[in-house]
Scaffold this motif. Structure first.
Motif, PDB file in Angstrom:
ATOM      1  N   MET A  11     -10.666  30.812  80.372  1.00  0.00           N
ATOM      2  CA  MET A  11     -10.584  29.362  80.317  1.00  0.00           C
ATOM      3  C   MET A  11     -10.189  28.806  81.676  1.00  0.00           C
ATOM      4  N   ARG A  12     -10.436  29.548  82.736  1.00  0.00           N
ATOM      5  CA  ARG A  12      -9.992  29.145  84.049  1.00  0.00           C
ATOM      6  C   ARG A  12     -10.703  27.900  84.543  1.00  0.00           C
ATOM      7  N   ALA A  61       0.604  31.194  75.066  1.00  0.00           N
ATOM      8  CA  ALA A  61      -0.379  31.809  74.181  1.00  0.00           C
ATOM      9  C   ALA A  61      -1.405  32.632  74.953  1.00  0.00           C
ATOM     10  N   GLU A  62      -1.208  32.743  76.283  1.00  0.00           N
ATOM     11  CA  GLU A  62      -2.106  33.498  77.159  1.00  0.00           C
ATOM     12  C   GLU A  62      -3.530  32.974  77.081  1.00  0.00           C
ATOM     13  N   ALA A  63      -3.650  31.645  76.962  1.00  0.00           N
ATOM     14  CA  ALA A  63      -4.956  31.007  76.840  1.00  0.00           C
ATOM     15  C   ALA A  63      -5.392  30.344  78.146  1.00  0.00           C
ATOM     16  N   VAL A  80      -6.839  24.528  69.544  1.00  0.00           N
ATOM     17  CA  VAL A  80      -7.647  23.844  70.544  1.00  0.00           C
ATOM     18  C   VAL A  80      -8.963  24.588  70.682  1.00  0.00           C
ATOM     19  N   SER A  81     -10.052  23.860  70.742  1.00  0.00           N
ATOM     20  CA  SER A  81     -11.360  24.451  70.951  1.00  0.00           C
ATOM     21  C   SER A  81     -11.784  24.302  72.403  1.00  0.00           C
ATOM     22  N   THR A  82     -12.251  25.378  72.998  1.00  0.00           N
ATOM     23  CA  THR A  82     -12.776  25.318  74.364  1.00  0.00           C
ATOM     24  C   THR A  82     -14.273  25.033  74.359  1.00  0.00           C
ATOM     25  N   PHE A 105      -5.289  29.284  69.030  1.00  0.00           N
ATOM     26  CA  PHE A 105      -4.154  28.896  68.200  1.00  0.00           C
ATOM     27  C   PHE A 105      -2.879  29.062  69.026  1.00  0.00           C
ATOM     28  N   TYR A 106      -2.046  28.051  68.987  1.00  0.00           N
ATOM     29  CA  TYR A 106      -0.808  28.097  69.759  1.00  0.00           C
ATOM     30  C   TYR A 106       0.243  27.238  69.075  1.00  0.00           C
TER      31      TYR A 106
END
Length: 262
Positions: free
Chosen positions: A1-2, A164-166, A220-222, A228-229
């Protein structure tokens, strides 16, 4: 997600929560009080244990078809008891808020729709509770006017996603704003925070100190996947105080020892 912008499918809230001892609600076998309702530690443990058992069975079955042996880590679902408490408290407050505002909440989302993204079997109570919660979130996002998107609110959501490591950590607010795009989901989150905080204060919420870092479950949707967080609204530095229970002070009672963070 960068390099992708974050698109919100649901939001998170920050609530004012009192300690069990401060309100005279200090039963060591209760995880949380929400108004006249209480959620026992047995209830929390039951939901958690069911998730872990059914998830482990599913992993073993899949691994068996490939003649593989899963590791203990692979058999553990990405759910903690803290996640269960977060969900129970937020769902109860959300239902009360919807009723107070005369909002109709359609039964649209099913556990089966969340199963793959949530990584929890649809037959579990945890998945069913999540489906109820997403129904509520969708209504709140439609009915509550969005709040101003401040740097503070942007960074609060960002830090929760980092945990959440997202998303990569250590970014300045300007870079976070760029990744979040217009940040509409942060405005929705802030509006929901205010509404749920008011409801929590109205009905009196108390949390067992072993779950100091309480947060509202969020997703949250990317555009390609769902994250999920949980955004904490109370932690070790918050207003909670210990209750007189050996279990509450025991390291083994800490949700931090249960695997993946929320």
């Amino acid at each position: 997600m960068r390099a992708r912008r974050v698109i919100a499918a649901a939001s998170v809230a920050a609530l004012g929560v009192l300690s069990l001892a401060a309100c005279g609600k200090s039963a060591p076998d209760v995880a949380a009080y929400v108004g006249d309702r209480s959620y026992s530690l047995d209830r929390v443990n039951g939901i958690y244990d069911e998730v872990q058992a059914k998830y482990g069975d599913a992993v073993r079955q899949e691994a068996g078809q490939a003649s593989a042996t899963p590791s203990p880590e692979q058999l553990r679902a990405p759910v903690t008891r803290q996640d269960v408490v977060n969900l129970l408290v937020s769902l109860e407050l959300g239902k009360r808020l919807a009723a107070a505002k005369n909002l109709q909440v359609p039964d649209e989302v099913t556990p089966q729709q969340l199963e793959q993204s949530l990584r929890v079997p649809a037959t579990t109570e945890y998945a069913k509770l999540w489906a109820e919660w997403v129904d509520l979130l969708q209504v709140f996002n439609q009915q509550l006017p969005p709040a101003e998107v401040s740097d503070e609110s942007v960074m609060a959501v960002y830090q929760a996603l980092v945990k959440a490591e997202a998303i990569e950590g250590g970014l300045p607010v300007a870079d976070v704003r760029q990744k979040f795009g217009e940040g509409a989901f942060v405005g929705s989150a802030t509006a929901l925070s205010a509404a749920l905080e008011e409801e929590a204060n109205r009905v009196d919420v108390s949390i067992n100190p072993r779950y100091r870092e309480v947060g509202v479950p969020s997703l949250v949707s990317t555009g390609q996947s769902v994250i999920f967080y949980s955004l904490p609204y109370i932690n070790e530095e918050g207003p909670v105080t210990d209750i007189s229970s050996p279990d509450a002070a025991s390291p083994s009672a800490s949700p931090d020892a249960e695997g993946t963070a929320s």
